[in-house]
Scaffold this motif. Structure first.
Motif, PDB file in Angstrom:
ATOM      1  N   ASP A  95      66.528  51.322  20.891  1.00 13.41           N
ATOM      2  CA  ASP A  95      67.408  50.980  22.020  1.00 13.41           C
ATOM      3  C   ASP A  95      68.367  49.861  21.650  1.00 13.41           C
ATOM      4  OD1 ASP A  95      65.837  48.731  21.969  1.00 13.41           O
ATOM      5  OD2 ASP A  95      64.904  49.041  23.929  1.00 13.41           O
ATOM      6  N   GLY A  96      68.957  49.249  22.674  1.00 12.53           N
ATOM      7  CA  GLY A  96      69.960  48.205  22.432  1.00 12.53           C
ATOM      8  C   GLY A  96      69.456  47.041  21.590  1.00 12.53           C
ATOM      9  N   ASP A  97      68.178  46.675  21.748  1.00 11.54           N
ATOM     10  CA  ASP A  97      67.618  45.568  20.950  1.00 11.54           C
ATOM     11  C   ASP A  97      67.597  45.921  19.467  1.00 11.54           C
ATOM     12  OD1 ASP A  97      67.120  44.043  23.222  1.00 11.54           O
ATOM     13  OD2 ASP A  97      65.116  44.862  23.502  1.00 11.54           O
ATOM     14  N   LYS A  98      67.161  47.150  19.171  1.00  7.92           N
ATOM     15  CA  LYS A  98      67.106  47.591  17.756  1.00  7.92           C
ATOM     16  C   LYS A  98      68.517  47.687  17.170  1.00  7.92           C
ATOM     17  CE  LYS A  98      62.773  48.282  16.656  1.00  7.92           C
ATOM     18  NZ  LYS A  98      61.633  49.107  16.435  1.00  7.92           N
ATOM     19  N   ILE A  99      69.466  48.129  18.011  1.00  7.63           N
ATOM     20  CA  ILE A  99      70.859  48.258  17.551  1.00  7.63           C
ATOM     21  C   ILE A  99      71.430  46.866  17.239  1.00  7.63           C
ATOM     22  CG2 ILE A  99      73.205  48.954  18.226  1.00  7.63           C
ATOM     23  CD1 ILE A  99      71.861  51.206  19.936  1.00  7.63           C
ATOM     24  N   ALA A 100      71.213  45.909  18.146  1.00 13.27           N
ATOM     25  CA  ALA A 100      71.723  44.536  17.946  1.00 13.27           C
ATOM     26  C   ALA A 100      71.124  43.919  16.689  1.00 13.27           C
ATOM     27  CB  ALA A 100      71.389  43.675  19.167  1.00 13.27           C
ATOM     28  N   SER A 104      71.881  59.636  21.934  1.00 12.74           N
ATOM     29  CA  SER A 104      72.342  60.119  23.243  1.00 12.74           C
ATOM     30  C   SER A 104      73.388  59.173  23.797  1.00 12.74           C
ATOM     31  CB  SER A 104      71.176  60.166  24.240  1.00 12.74           C
ATOM     32  OG  SER A 104      70.347  61.269  23.983  1.00 12.74           O
ATOM     33  N   PHE A 105      74.495  59.758  24.305  1.00 16.87           N
ATOM     34  CA  PHE A 105      75.494  58.995  25.066  1.00 16.87           C
ATOM     35  C   PHE A 105      75.100  59.042  26.540  1.00 16.87           C
ATOM     36  CE2 PHE A 105      79.100  60.705  22.071  1.00 16.87           C
ATOM     37  CZ  PHE A 105      78.565  59.984  21.020  1.00 16.87           C
ATOM     38  N   ASP A 106      75.737  58.185  27.358  1.00 11.65           N
ATOM     39  CA  ASP A 106      75.611  58.370  28.810  1.00 11.65           C
ATOM     40  C   ASP A 106      76.865  59.113  29.300  1.00 11.65           C
ATOM     41  OD1 ASP A 106      77.428  56.315  28.478  1.00 11.65           O
ATOM     42  OD2 ASP A 106      76.836  55.255  30.283  1.00 11.65           O
ATOM     43  N   GLY A 107      76.977  59.292  30.631  1.00 12.28           N
ATOM     44  CA  GLY A 107      78.012  60.155  31.202  1.00 12.28           C
ATOM     45  C   GLY A 107      79.445  59.771  30.900  1.00 12.28           C
ATOM     46  N   ASP A 108      79.734  58.462  30.709  1.00 14.22           N
ATOM     47  CA  ASP A 108      81.126  58.080  30.399  1.00 14.22           C
ATOM     48  C   ASP A 108      81.252  57.507  28.996  1.00 14.22           C
ATOM     49  OD1 ASP A 108      79.845  55.679  30.944  1.00 14.22           O
ATOM     50  OD2 ASP A 108      81.544  54.789  31.996  1.00 14.22           O
ATOM     51  N   ALA A 109      80.172  57.672  28.201  1.00 17.03           N
ATOM     52  CA  ALA A 109      80.170  57.319  26.768  1.00 17.03           C
ATOM     53  C   ALA A 109      80.403  55.834  26.492  1.00 17.03           C
ATOM     54  CB  ALA A 109      81.185  58.177  25.999  1.00 17.03           C
ATOM     55  N   ASP A 110      79.791  54.960  27.327  1.00 17.13           N
ATOM     56  CA  ASP A 110      79.825  53.542  26.951  1.00 17.13           C
ATOM     57  C   ASP A 110      78.428  53.007  26.601  1.00 17.13           C
ATOM     58  OD1 ASP A 110      78.726  53.294  29.485  1.00 17.13           O
ATOM     59  OD2 ASP A 110      80.296  51.967  30.275  1.00 17.13           O
ATOM     60  N   ARG A 111      77.415  53.891  26.600  1.00 12.78           N
ATOM     61  CA  ARG A 111      76.074  53.489  26.169  1.00 12.78           C
ATOM     62  C   ARG A 111      75.558  54.453  25.116  1.00 12.78           C
ATOM     63  NH1 ARG A 111      72.116  52.933  31.337  1.00 12.78           N
ATOM     64  NH2 ARG A 111      73.316  51.472  32.583  1.00 12.78           N
ATOM     65  N   ILE A 112      74.688  53.957  24.262  1.00 12.74           N
ATOM     66  CA  ILE A 112      74.084  54.827  23.250  1.00 12.74           C
ATOM     67  C   ILE A 112      72.667  54.361  22.939  1.00 12.74           C
ATOM     68  CG2 ILE A 112      75.017  53.453  21.322  1.00 12.74           C
ATOM     69  CD1 ILE A 112      75.332  56.110  19.781  1.00 12.74           C
ATOM     70  N   VAL A 113      71.759  55.307  22.765  1.00 15.02           N
ATOM     71  CA  VAL A 113      70.431  55.002  22.211  1.00 15.02           C
ATOM     72  C   VAL A 113      70.142  56.010  21.102  1.00 15.02           C
ATOM     73  CG1 VAL A 113      69.458  53.934  24.299  1.00 15.02           C
ATOM     74  CG2 VAL A 113      69.217  56.408  23.963  1.00 15.02           C
ATOM     75  N   TYR A 114      69.373  55.571  20.102  1.00 13.83           N
ATOM     76  CA  TYR A 114      68.945  56.439  19.003  1.00 13.83           C
ATOM     77  C   TYR A 114      67.457  56.746  19.169  1.00 13.83           C
ATOM     78  CZ  TYR A 114      72.917  56.510  15.742  1.00 13.83           C
ATOM     79  OH  TYR A 114      74.126  56.764  15.134  1.00 13.83           O
ATOM     80  N   TYR A 115      66.980  57.818  18.524  1.00 15.41           N
ATOM     81  CA  TYR A 115      65.544  58.140  18.560  1.00 15.41           C
ATOM     82  C   TYR A 115      65.225  59.178  17.498  1.00 15.41           C
ATOM     83  CZ  TYR A 115      67.861  61.487  21.653  1.00 15.41           C
ATOM     84  OH  TYR A 115      68.747  62.383  22.183  1.00 15.41           O
ATOM     85  N   GLU A 132      72.713  45.359  25.880  1.00 16.27           N
ATOM     86  CA  GLU A 132      71.628  45.453  26.838  1.00 16.27           C
ATOM     87  C   GLU A 132      70.607  46.428  26.259  1.00 16.27           C
ATOM     88  OE1 GLU A 132      72.923  44.748  31.263  1.00 16.27           O
ATOM     89  OE2 GLU A 132      74.104  46.406  30.466  1.00 16.27           O
ATOM     90  N   ALA A 133      69.347  46.302  26.704  1.00 21.23           N
ATOM     91  CA  ALA A 133      68.315  47.199  26.185  1.00 21.23           C
ATOM     92  C   ALA A 133      68.686  48.661  26.419  1.00 21.23           C
ATOM     93  CB  ALA A 133      66.974  46.871  26.831  1.00 21.23           C
ATOM     94  N   ASN A 134      69.505  48.935  27.471  1.00 18.72           N
ATOM     95  CA  ASN A 134      69.886  50.321  27.790  1.00 18.72           C
ATOM     96  C   ASN A 134      70.911  50.915  26.809  1.00 18.72           C
ATOM     97  OD1 ASN A 134      72.472  49.371  28.524  1.00 18.72           O
ATOM     98  ND2 ASN A 134      71.940  49.179  30.670  1.00 18.72           N
ATOM     99  N   GLY A 135      71.357  50.114  25.837  1.00 19.76           N
ATOM    100  CA  GLY A 135      72.261  50.646  24.821  1.00 19.76           C
ATOM    101  C   GLY A 135      73.732  50.380  25.066  1.00 19.76           C
ATOM    102  N   HIS A 136      74.038  49.513  26.043  1.00 19.45           N
ATOM    103  CA  HIS A 136      75.440  49.186  26.328  1.00 19.45           C
ATOM    104  C   HIS A 136      75.788  47.881  25.632  1.00 19.45           C
ATOM    105  CE1 HIS A 136      78.889  48.086  29.186  1.00 19.45           C
ATOM    106  NE2 HIS A 136      79.270  49.088  28.442  1.00 19.45           N
ATOM    107  N   GLY A 137      76.712  47.926  24.677  1.00 19.53           N
ATOM    108  CA  GLY A 137      77.056  46.670  24.012  1.00 19.53           C
ATOM    109  C   GLY A 137      78.083  46.841  22.918  1.00 19.53           C
ATOM    110  N   THR A 138      78.486  45.710  22.336  1.00 23.36           N
ATOM    111  CA  THR A 138      79.468  45.709  21.259  1.00 23.36           C
ATOM    112  C   THR A 138      79.367  44.396  20.492  1.00 23.36           C
ATOM    113  OG1 THR A 138      81.787  46.124  20.720  1.00 23.36           O
ATOM    114  CG2 THR A 138      81.392  44.826  22.706  1.00 23.36           C
ATOM    115  N   VAL A 139      80.338  44.145  19.617  1.00 25.16           N
ATOM    116  CA  VAL A 139      80.392  42.911  18.828  1.00 25.16           C
ATOM    117  C   VAL A 139      81.761  42.287  19.046  1.00 25.16           C
ATOM    118  CG1 VAL A 139      80.137  41.884  16.535  1.00 25.16           C
ATOM    119  CG2 VAL A 139      78.960  44.033  17.069  1.00 25.16           C
TER     120      VAL A 139
END
Length: 545
Positions: free
Chosen positions: A298-303, A275-286, A371-378
């Motif tokens: 979430d963001g921890d699993k992604i990192a 799922s993206f959020d409204g402006d597509a700068d966050r993502i979570v998988y499930y 962030e745990a909410n799925g906002h991040g990068t490298v």
């Protein structure tokens, strides 16, 4: 007519409601769209000044991300595509809150303070999300830019990360990429296709992904990007904005908070979904397992997935570069333990707010932050990028090292280093899963999250709470941290912390423990302690059910 006369005249068309006070926070200004017209005009003015000061192109994004559709907001983007500096956040707040008759004076103060040369050229890129209010509000930004004699370029509908990308491209003389949407699609898709070549025998099942576009801009842009991916990723797009409200019962924030799939998606057992959020700068998988149980990545699993992959490639390439993961206090304890103890990766904890994570990530050769909410990068340091590139061209590099270096180079091209980007992150995750031959279940099983609970307590004044140690310990009110320490001792594998909200008079409570029951009980007991010691208002917090 002098410049300031024009500002005064235009400003009268965007009047400020007397007495309205708003704060520029981590995500800029954000509130009900009806209250934002004057703010947008003034952020156009501020962007023009910032462009003069830095002698570069500045971005202004009109969006309220994961907020409901009736809200809107605005944030400024600095020359390298990063968030605007803290000093200019203060200028933004001052300019936004100046009463109508004092606006020119507030503007002059900033010009003097920053020693701005008003004859400097001004270029501002403007993007907006799909909210009904975005069109008029982005016009107000353009009015602000032009009233100071600047050139505003309205790029229309963009994801927030696309605008960050385009600003960075423009200011690096296109070294980072081409400052157009097509430039963005081409750079990311080419890197993705190059990477997935290293994942032989991908089945159609592995190429298939369900995407919840939150009925927002990310869905539109995903559709535009599909042809560029040449069927190497086959996206089944839901909540695409054709009906349904933005962020309503869908999107990354809904999935993360509710711990369940969004409306509008029928998930089969084991199917990968994001799922993206409204402006597509966050993502979570499930996914949902065969027993019907919901699993959130979430963001921890992604990192963890990304940093593990990068560490393996660096080892293969024989490169001694430091990989660090930056988390906030909300990072799950299991992820921190796994990264430090099993992966031997440096973990740094910082205050909540993506700007703090971004800044800390810049201190390492390779900084991974989510962030745990799925906002991040490298983020890759210049030195790290140069060393990777050298290996790909050095004739003495052996095949194994060269192959790892080429993978690293394509990975760098796939990452939007300016800001968290749901589309770029999604492609990176898909590439890593493919290269490593992992299913979403295997990724999820890398470690098991400790059960946790987040609550909030209404208080008379959130400022009574003061914290230290990256918000993990409360300094005031007296006795609160001692009370939390005593409560934490009652439970296994537990921790808890409290922090004031950045926007409202509430205190946020986080607790985790070995079972959900214990995490819920600990969160409740800490809420009671906050209510009693920090001036709770209304009814005493009830036990969570």
């Amino acid at each position: 007519m002098d410049q300031f006369e024009k500002v005064s005249q235009c400003s009268a068309l965007h009047p400020k409601p007397a007495g309205l006070v708003l704060q520029y926070g981590t995500s800029g200004f954000r509130t009900n769209a009806k209250e934002l017209d004057h703010i947008m005009f003034r952020m156009g003015l501020l962007a023009a000044l910032r462009s003069m000061k830095t002698e570069s192109t500045i971005g202004v994004m009109v969006t309220a991300s994961h907020n409901p559709e009736e809200d809107n907001g605005v944030k400024l983007i600095d020359p390298m595509g990063e968030m605007v500096t803290p000093e200019w956040e203060e200028h933004a707040t001052r300019l936004a809150n100046a009463e109508q008759e004092a606006l020119v004076m507030a503007l002059n103060d900033i010009i003097k303070m920053e020693a701005i040369n008003l004859s400097q050229d001004v270029t501002v890129f403007i993007g907006k999300d799909t909210r009904p209010s975005s069109k008029a509000l982005s016009q107000a930004v353009l009015d602000g830019v032009s009233s100071l004699g600047g050139h505003g370029y309205d790029y229309g509908l963009l994801t927030t990360p696309q605008l960050h990308f385009m600003v960075c491209c423009k200011n690096t003389q296109y070294r980072y990429g081409t400052a157009t949407e097509e430039g963005y699609y081409k750079k990311l898709s080419q890197a993705f296709i190059q990477l997935t070549k290293h994942a032989p025998n991908r089945t159609d099942d592995q190429k298939h992904l369900l995407v919840d576009g939150a009925n927002g801009i990310g869905a539109l842009k995903m559709r535009e990007m599909e042809p560029f991916l040449q069927k190497e990723l086959q996206v089944s797009l839901h909540n695409d904005g054709s009906h349904g409200k933005l962020n309503f019962l869908c999107g990354a924030d809904y999935v993360k908070v509710q711990q369940k799939p969004p409306e509008g998606i029928a998930l089969n057992a084991g199917e990968r979904c994001c799922s993206f959020d409204g402006d597509a700068d966050r993502i979570v998988y499930y996914f949902i397992d065969s027993a019907g149980q919901f699993h959130l990545l979430d963001g921890d699993k992604i990192a963890t997935l990304i940093s593990t992959y990068l560490k393996q490639l660096l080892t293969q390439a024989g490169l001694d570069l430091q990989v660090a993961v930056v988390q906030t206090a909300y990072g799950n304890g299991s992820s921190t333990r796994y990264l430090e103890e099993t992966m031997k990766v440096t973990v740094r904890c910082v205050k909540t707010g993506v700007k703090h994570l971004h800044r800390a990530a810049q201190e390492f050769d390779i900084g991974v932050y989510f962030e745990a909410n799925g906002h991040g990068t490298v983020l890759f340091s210049k030195g790290a990028e140069e060393r990777i590139q050298q290996l790909t061209v050095d004739p003495n590099t052996n095949d194994e090292k060269k192959s790892a270096a080429v993978l690293l180079e394509n990975t760098i091209n796939l990452i939007n280093q300016t800001v968290g980007d749901a589309i770029s992150d999604m492609l990176l995750i898909e590439a890593v899963l493919a290269i490593q031959g992992l299913t979403v279940q295997q990724w999820d099983a890398i470690y098991t999250d400790l059960p946790n609970r987040q609550l909030k307590v209404k208080v008379a004044d959130r400022c009574v709470i003061d914290t230290t140690d990256a918000e993990r310990r409360a300094v005031s009110p007296t006795g609160l941290q001692d009370a939390i320490d005593m409560l934490v001792k009652k439970y296994q594998k537990s921790r808890a912390f409290v922090r004031p909200s950045g926007t409202e008079d509430v205190v946020r409570v986080y607790a985790e423990a070995d079972t959900q029951e214990s995490a819920d009980a600990l969160a409740h007991e800490v809420s009671i302690a906050v209510y009693k010691l920090a001036g709770g208002v209304g009814e005493e917090p009830k036990q969570f059910h």
